[in-house]
Enzyme design. Structure first.
Site, PDB file in Angstrom:
ATOM      1  N   SER A 159       0.816  -1.212   0.000  1.00 42.95           N
ATOM      2  CA  SER A 159       0.000   0.000   0.000  1.00 42.95           C
ATOM      3  C   SER A 159       0.856   1.271   0.000  1.00 42.95           C
ATOM      4  CB  SER A 159      -0.962  -0.061   1.190  1.00 42.95           C
ATOM      5  OG  SER A 159      -1.969   0.890   1.088  1.00 42.95           O
ATOM      6  N   LYS A 194      -0.528  -3.829  -3.573  1.00 41.42           N
ATOM      7  CA  LYS A 194      -1.807  -3.257  -3.142  1.00 41.42           C
ATOM      8  C   LYS A 194      -1.820  -1.810  -3.603  1.00 41.42           C
ATOM      9  CE  LYS A 194      -5.486  -2.247  -0.530  1.00 41.42           C
ATOM     10  NZ  LYS A 194      -5.921  -0.966  -1.028  1.00 41.42           N
TER      11      LYS A 194
END
Length: 181
Positions: free
Chosen positions: A67, A92
């Site tokens: 992320s 991600k």
């Protein structure tokens, strides 16, 4: 950034700023083109403020780097600020919105994706490091010195495509060795 599952993109952007300096592209958000109120689907997130240090950087990453941590890693790599060492990151890279429904339940809707300054899609592919193991400071610094920062994306160029990507890290390393012989 090894084993760092990420967090808020705003926090990741601030971490990147500490090493990139003012007016560097951290990441692009590519929104769905059919979203109401969005004039154009691609928008850069750009740093504001001076960098903390000019010291050479080697950033450690692995499959649990995810992320916002992937955004930081990709930004430092694509802006020619750091060599990445380790294994491919998690992948991600979606922008998601959570909506509460009238019955108290919720729904998560994907509204876009994150794209590195070098036009690499993070989601599912992750960020590929420059090296799998520590190469030594000289080689790591050579990769950064020979790196070329990609031009900032211009909206008139249209949506991102794979062909718009600059060369990847392994191409950069291959070129480094070919130039030596």
């Amino acid at each position: 950034l090894r084993d760092n599952g990420g967090g808020l993109v705003q926090a990741g952007s601030e971490v990147a700023r500490l090493f990139l300096g003012d007016n560097a592209t951290v990441v692009y958000t590519e929104n769905r083109p059919d979203r109401p109120g969005i004039d154009f689907p691609v928008k850069p997130i750009v740093t504001k403020g001076e960098r903390l240090s000019d010291a050479p950087l080697i950033v450690l990453v692995n499959g649990r780097t995810a992320s916002a941590s992937e955004i930081v890693a990709g930004s430092l790599q694509d802006n020619c600020r750091a060599s990445l060492v380790g294994t491919r990151t998690y992948g991600k890279g979606l922008i998601q919105s959570v909506y509460e429904l009238s019955d108290g339940s919720g729904i998560v809707v994907t509204v876009g994706k994150y794209v590195t300054p070098g036009r690499r899609f993070i989601d599912q592919s992750g960020i590929l490091p420059d090296f799998n193991q520590f190469p030594g400071f000289d080689l790591a610094n050579d990769v950064v010195r020979r790196c070329v920062v990609p031009e900032r994306y211009k909206p008139e160029a249209g949506a991102f495509t794979a062909s718009a990507r600059p060369m990847g890290p392994f191409t950069r390393i291959k070129d480094l060795f070919e130039d030596s012989y």
